[in-house]
Design a protein around this motif. Structure first.
Motif, short mmCIF file in Angstrom:
data_model
loop_
_atom_site.label_atom_id
_atom_site.label_comp_id
_atom_site.label_asym_id
_atom_site.label_seq_id
_atom_site.Cartn_x
_atom_site.Cartn_y
_atom_site.Cartn_z
N THR A 253 0.72 -1.27 0.05
CA THR A 253 -0.07 0.09 0.01
C THR A 253 0.81 1.11 0.07
N GLU B 104 0.71 -9.73 -10.60
CA GLU B 104 0.10 -10.04 -9.17
C GLU B 104 1.40 -10.36 -8.46
N VAL C 174 -0.32 -8.09 -5.35
CA VAL C 174 -2.17 -8.28 -5.24
C VAL C 174 -2.37 -9.67 -5.90
N ARG C 175 -3.93 -9.65 -5.50
CA ARG C 175 -4.51 -10.97 -5.99
C ARG C 175 -5.70 -10.25 -7.05
N LEU C 176 -5.81 -10.57 -8.30
CA LEU C 176 -6.79 -10.00 -9.15
C LEU C 176 -7.98 -10.97 -9.17
N ARG C 177 -9.17 -10.47 -9.15
CA ARG C 177 -10.40 -11.30 -9.23
C ARG C 177 -10.91 -11.46 -10.68
N GLU D 278 -11.91 -8.32 -12.53
CA GLU D 278 -10.92 -7.35 -12.67
C GLU D 278 -10.29 -8.01 -13.75
N VAL E 269 -6.84 -0.77 -12.92
CA VAL E 269 -7.28 -1.90 -12.19
C VAL E 269 -6.09 -1.71 -11.08
N MET E 270 -4.79 -1.90 -11.39
CA MET E 270 -3.73 -2.12 -10.42
C MET E 270 -3.59 -0.88 -9.68
N GLU F 109 -6.54 0.60 -8.50
CA GLU F 109 -7.49 0.44 -7.47
C GLU F 109 -6.83 -0.63 -6.29
N LYS F 110 -6.26 -1.89 -6.75
CA LYS F 110 -5.78 -2.75 -5.83
C LYS F 110 -4.79 -2.26 -4.83
#
Length: 81
Positions: free
Chosen positions: A2, A51, A56-59, A62, A75-76, A78-79
């Protein structure tokens, strides 16, 4: 990971490296499938690398949004918030 700024040019280079393309070919709006001829296996490889690199883990929802570099960046971002 983060509070880490996501550098779009670094993202572009990472995607280009995975796809074995020149970074200049990976324009912001170039469709991975239509313009860069990315197949499902190559797309999965891009996702795995992103990832791992960004922790991160993408659903599935996403993943479906990642159609070009701009979308991948969005997308990245946001994650990583």
């Amino acid at each position: 990971m983060t509070a880490t700024a996501l550098d779009k040019e670094d993202l572009r280079q990472t995607v280009a490296d995975v796809l074995e393309l020149d970074a200049a070919d990976v324009t912001d709006e170039a469709s991975f499938v239509d313009d860069l001829e990315v197949d499902s296996l190559m797309a999965l490889e891009v996702v795995v690398v992103l990832e791992k690199k960004y922790g991160v883990r993408l659903r599935e929802g996403e993943l479906k949004r990642i159609s070009c570099l701009d979308a991948a960046y969005e997308v990245m971002m946001e994650k990583l918030r």
